[in-house]
Write a protein that holds these residues in place. Sequence first.
Motif, short mmCIF file in Angstrom:
data_model
loop_
_atom_site.label_atom_id
_atom_site.label_comp_id
_atom_site.label_asym_id
_atom_site.label_seq_id
_atom_site.Cartn_x
_atom_site.Cartn_y
_atom_site.Cartn_z
N PHE A 28 7.65 -16.34 13.74
CA PHE A 28 8.78 -17.97 14.80
C PHE A 28 7.64 -18.59 14.66
O PHE A 28 8.64 -19.88 15.07
N THR A 29 6.78 -19.19 14.44
CA THR A 29 5.87 -20.51 14.40
C THR A 29 5.06 -20.67 13.70
O THR A 29 5.58 -19.61 12.29
N PRO A 30 4.49 -22.21 12.84
CA PRO A 30 4.08 -22.50 11.58
C PRO A 30 2.64 -22.24 12.18
O PRO A 30 1.63 -22.56 11.04
N PHE A 31 2.32 -21.33 13.26
CA PHE A 31 0.97 -20.55 12.52
C PHE A 31 0.27 -20.00 12.02
O PHE A 31 0.91 -19.21 10.51
N GLU A 32 -1.39 -20.32 10.89
CA GLU A 32 -1.66 -19.82 9.96
C GLU A 32 -2.91 -19.14 9.96
O GLU A 32 -3.56 -19.21 9.80
N PHE A 33 -2.43 -17.60 10.03
CA PHE A 33 -3.27 -16.99 10.21
C PHE A 33 -4.57 -17.17 8.72
O PHE A 33 -6.24 -16.78 8.99
N SER A 34 -4.10 -17.22 7.93
CA SER A 34 -5.16 -17.71 6.95
C SER A 34 -6.68 -18.75 7.32
O SER A 34 -7.43 -18.79 6.89
N TYR A 35 -6.55 -19.88 7.97
CA TYR A 35 -6.70 -21.45 8.34
C TYR A 35 -8.67 -20.11 9.30
O TYR A 35 -9.35 -20.27 9.19
N ILE A 36 -7.89 -18.78 10.33
CA ILE A 36 -9.03 -18.20 10.94
C ILE A 36 -9.72 -17.05 10.72
O ILE A 36 -10.48 -16.73 11.19
N MET A 37 -9.36 -16.15 8.97
CA MET A 37 -9.61 -15.78 8.27
C MET A 37 -10.07 -15.92 7.79
O MET A 37 -9.95 -16.67 6.87
N PRO A 38 -11.50 -15.06 7.44
CA PRO A 38 -12.48 -15.74 6.62
C PRO A 38 -12.67 -14.83 5.44
O PRO A 38 -11.58 -13.69 5.55
N GLU A 39 -12.93 -15.24 4.66
CA GLU A 39 -12.90 -14.16 3.52
C GLU A 39 -14.24 -13.29 3.24
O GLU A 39 -14.90 -13.46 4.07
N CYS A 40 -13.11 -12.02 2.32
CA CYS A 40 -14.00 -10.78 2.13
C CYS A 40 -16.19 -11.02 2.26
O CYS A 40 -16.10 -11.32 1.19
N ALA A 41 -16.74 -11.10 3.03
CA ALA A 41 -18.21 -11.47 2.86
C ALA A 41 -18.59 -10.31 1.67
O ALA A 41 -19.20 -11.11 0.59
N PHE A 42 -17.64 -9.17 1.67
CA PHE A 42 -18.92 -8.50 0.11
C PHE A 42 -18.35 -8.75 -1.02
O PHE A 42 -18.91 -8.77 -1.57
N LYS A 43 -17.05 -9.14 -1.01
CA LYS A 43 -16.88 -9.79 -2.26
C LYS A 43 -16.63 -10.82 -2.36
O LYS A 43 -17.12 -11.19 -3.77
N SER A 44 -17.40 -12.20 -1.93
CA SER A 44 -17.65 -13.43 -2.56
C SER A 44 -19.22 -12.89 -2.87
O SER A 44 -19.55 -13.75 -3.06
N ILE A 45 -20.36 -12.01 -1.93
CA ILE A 45 -21.61 -11.57 -2.77
C ILE A 45 -21.21 -11.06 -4.06
O ILE A 45 -22.12 -11.24 -5.11
N THR A 46 -20.69 -9.91 -3.83
CA THR A 46 -20.75 -9.33 -5.15
C THR A 46 -19.73 -9.27 -6.19
O THR A 46 -19.92 -8.54 -7.64
N GLY A 47 -18.47 -9.57 -5.83
CA GLY A 47 -17.26 -9.59 -6.75
C GLY A 47 -16.97 -8.84 -6.57
O GLY A 47 -15.92 -8.55 -7.50
N LEU A 48 -17.08 -8.25 -6.01
CA LEU A 48 -16.15 -6.14 -6.08
C LEU A 48 -15.43 -6.49 -4.77
O LEU A 48 -16.19 -6.62 -3.74
N TYR A 49 -14.41 -5.61 -4.76
CA TYR A 49 -13.43 -5.03 -3.65
C TYR A 49 -14.59 -5.23 -2.49
O TYR A 49 -14.90 -3.53 -3.15
N CYS A 50 -13.67 -5.04 -1.17
CA CYS A 50 -14.74 -3.87 -0.34
C CYS A 50 -13.83 -3.01 0.31
O CYS A 50 -12.29 -2.33 -0.52
N PRO A 51 -14.01 -1.55 0.51
CA PRO A 51 -13.29 -0.86 1.02
C PRO A 51 -11.80 -1.46 1.74
O PRO A 51 -10.56 -0.32 1.50
N GLY A 52 -11.96 -2.52 2.33
CA GLY A 52 -10.95 -3.11 3.20
C GLY A 52 -10.10 -4.20 2.56
O GLY A 52 -8.95 -4.69 3.10
N CYS A 53 -10.47 -4.43 1.27
CA CYS A 53 -10.36 -5.70 0.76
C CYS A 53 -8.57 -5.06 0.84
O CYS A 53 -8.35 -4.14 0.47
N GLY A 54 -8.01 -6.14 1.37
CA GLY A 54 -6.42 -5.86 0.96
C GLY A 54 -5.19 -5.39 2.07
O GLY A 54 -4.14 -5.69 2.29
#
Length: 146
Positions: A31-57
């Motif tokens: 009910f608000t226009p708040f976007e959580f994607s702005y405060i959620m960082p990208e997965c560090a494991f995936k950005s470094i290795t290119g693979l999914y971490c156990p919590g990705c998704g």
Amino acid sequence: MLQNKVLEYNLYLAGLVFALVSGFGTALVLFTPFEFSYIMPECAFKSITGLYCPGCGGSRAVAAFVQGHWVKSFIYHPFVPYCGVLYIIFMAKGTAAFFSKGRYNYMKFRNGYIYFGIVIILVQFALKDIMLVVYGKDVLQYVPGL
């Protein structure tokens, strides 16, 4: 035996608090226009290795589960709907136990719930990375209906 009943009752109360906090968070998202994607960082494991971490998704799975898209939630991260179903059963049994004044019992904690959850996390982790490395398919990019 009495100590177990107190523990089960306290866990039920914690579940009620969780429901209130989750309800507030869901209302905030819906009910608000708040976007959580702005405060959620990208997965560090995936950005470094290119693979999914156990919590990705997991975050996307929670959002899909709350919105009633249970198949999408399962595809994103099957641990989330597993926990959601366990929580619903736990709260239903707890509510029945609370209002029946002891005629029904609270749901008992079993280590098997945790072990099965760990298996789910490890299997989805392996499958997503196998699909990515061996077949070149980024599973989380191909969720139906997105």
